[in-house]
Design an enzyme around this catalytic site. Structure first.
Site, PDB file in Angstrom:
ATOM      1  N   CYS A 220      33.598  39.370  41.420  1.00 39.18           N
ATOM      2  CA  CYS A 220      33.075  39.852  42.829  1.00 39.18           C
ATOM      3  C   CYS A 220      31.683  38.819  43.047  1.00 39.18           C
ATOM      4  O   CYS A 220      31.257  38.725  44.486  1.00 39.18           O
ATOM      5  CB  CYS A 220      32.817  41.156  43.102  1.00 39.18           C
ATOM      6  SG  CYS A 220      34.350  42.283  42.423  1.00 39.18           S
TER       7      CYS A 220
ATOM      8  N   CYS B 212      27.907  43.692  42.591  1.00 35.63           N
ATOM      9  CA  CYS B 212      28.437  43.891  41.180  1.00 35.63           C
ATOM     10  C   CYS B 212      29.639  43.226  40.767  1.00 35.63           C
ATOM     11  O   CYS B 212      30.123  42.677  41.983  1.00 35.63           O
ATOM     12  CB  CYS B 212      28.557  45.578  40.894  1.00 35.63           C
ATOM     13  SG  CYS B 212      29.984  46.229  41.986  1.00 35.63           S
TER      14      CYS B 212
ATOM     15  N   HIS C 266      36.859  43.093  51.521  1.00 35.28           N
ATOM     16  CA  HIS C 266      36.182  42.700  49.875  1.00 35.28           C
ATOM     17  C   HIS C 266      37.030  41.573  49.408  1.00 35.28           C
ATOM     18  O   HIS C 266      37.926  41.933  48.317  1.00 35.28           O
ATOM     19  CB  HIS C 266      35.912  43.876  49.226  1.00 35.28           C
ATOM     20  CG  HIS C 266      35.362  43.395  47.880  1.00 35.28           C
ATOM     21  ND1 HIS C 266      34.600  42.201  47.722  1.00 35.28           N
ATOM     22  CD2 HIS C 266      35.169  43.886  46.699  1.00 35.28           C
ATOM     23  CE1 HIS C 266      34.106  42.104  46.533  1.00 35.28           C
ATOM     24  NE2 HIS C 266      34.389  43.019  45.735  1.00 35.28           N
TER      25      HIS C 266
END
Length: 396
Positions: free
Chosen positions: A88, A382, A352
């Site tokens: 990510c 994160c 996301h």
């Protein structure tokens, strides 16, 4: 060390999983934002020294997706680039790498960001298929979902990131109602930002051609403006019996891309560019894989120490809403005021796209600073297997 300026920043609208952007590959989405930031800055692709793009779910999509995207964007083949996979944090690390390259004097104009088509992520057969199946009795060969395997599962122990976050939520004593309140606020803020036109400056609309004709997607598909805490409370637990995490208080699986154009002071002067912000610095941190939602806090603390600044110096914050837990940790462990955090909504509402989110939250933060006439912003997120990144911007 040289200053690094952001001179253009754009993102695609974020498409729902299996939604309007399903037929756009990661290279297509990346090409779209590459073209958009170059057009915004008014420079040609031949003036670039390098491009760096985050991407995670690349299996089966061919060699070097950023280069595929660059060539689709009509950037000359004499300009090279590379991909970053930090799960990510991929796109944010791409921007950090670009900034470090410029600071070191190894480049003056670098395009950085990330791209991901989660909808086009496929399945795979293991290496056993290559060498032949001698005996399948009692050992069937199953298709493996690459979205889960490469994107959403901790490779160190096989646990899903949702399962790990569920355990962390229990450890911290976060209640279902607290998490749903965070999720509801994300949806409300994103809906308000969309209705108010706050995202118009950052989104590069996409034309979608089908048998029904051509349509333009200019807003994010995942926002649910009618969300309430009560409606979220009706959703069932997603990762554990009687757990606190649901589909409503976790981020959405999404397609999208985002990019920023970074320039040295010399490039700003040479090409008569208009800086939007200065990158003050970036940082990264790692720890126990299952505690990944806590690591943006560590990365942010490292960055604050490096910059000799405190939280009070910053006007706005973005912390990627992988889960509502992420926001509660940022508020309670780091001490960020909710009124300053993800002011236009976050990944729970917007989505996301894992290889792009690090750049997406930077783009959103930059324009939020502009809208509110603020100066300093900090973005963090994160990443799976236990890490986090953070970056600080100063609007100019």
């Amino acid at each position: 060390m040289r200053d690094v300026f952001i001179v253009a920043a754009k993102r695609t609208p974020l498409g729902r999983f299996g939604g309007s952007l399903t037929n756009f590959s990661a290279a297509d989405l990346g090409a779209h934002v590459m073209k958009s930031v170059l057009a915004q800055a008014g420079v040609g692709g031949d003036q670039l020294d390098l491009y760096i793009m985050g991407n995670v779910l690349r299996a089966g999509h061919g060699q070097l997706i950023p280069r595929q995207a660059a060539l689709k964007a009509e950037i000359p083949d004499t300009v090279d680039g590379y991909a970053v996979d930090m799960v990510c944090s991929s796109a944010m690390m791409s921007v950090i790498n670009a900034a470090l390259t410029i600071r070191a004097g190894e480049g003056d104009l670098i395009l950085a960001g990330g791209t991901e088509s989660m909808s086009q992520t496929g399945f795979y057969l293991s290496h056993r298929a290559r060498w032949g199946y001698k005996f399948l009795m009692g050992a069937p060969e199953n298709l493996t979902d690459l979205l889960l395997h490469d994107g959403l599962t901790d490779s160190t122990n096989g646990e899903g990131m949702g399962e790990q976050t569920e355990k962390l939520a229990a450890e911290h004593g976060f209640s279902r109602i607290e998490l749903d309140e965070v999720a509801c606020l994300s949806q409300q803020r994103a809906a308000h930002a969309t209705e108010s036109g706050y995202f118009d400056s950052e989104i590069a609309p996409i034309e979608i051609t089908s048998r029904k004709g051509t349509q333009v997607l200019a807003s994010d598909e995942g926002i649910r403006s009618d969300t309430t805490v009560e409606s979220l409370g009706k959703l069932r637990s997603a990762f554990a019996k009687d757990g606190v995490l649901t589909a409503g208080n976790c981020s959405q699986i999404t397609d999208g891309a985002a990019a920023l154009l970074l320039a040295s002071g010399e490039a700003v002067e040479k090409y008569q560019l208009k800086p939007l912000a200065k990158i003050l610095g970036g940082s990264w941190a790692a720890g126990t894989p299952s505690r990944f939602p806590e690591l943006p806090i560590t990365a942010s603390q490292k960055l604050l120490a490096k910059l000799d600044k405190t939280l009070a110096d910053f006007d706005l914050f973005e912390n990627n809403e992988a889960f509502s837990v992420s926001n509660l940790l940022f508020e309670r462990r780091l001490g960020v005021d909710r009124d300053k955090l993800n002011v236009n909504g976050g990944a729970i509402a917007l989505g996301h796209p894992i290889g792009a989110s690090g750049a997406r939250i930077m783009v959103t933060l930059l324009y939020a600073l502009q809208q509110r006439d603020k100066t300093l912003g900090l973005a963090a997120l994160c990443h799976g297997t236990g890490g986090g990144t953070a970056i600080a911007l100063e609007r100019v």
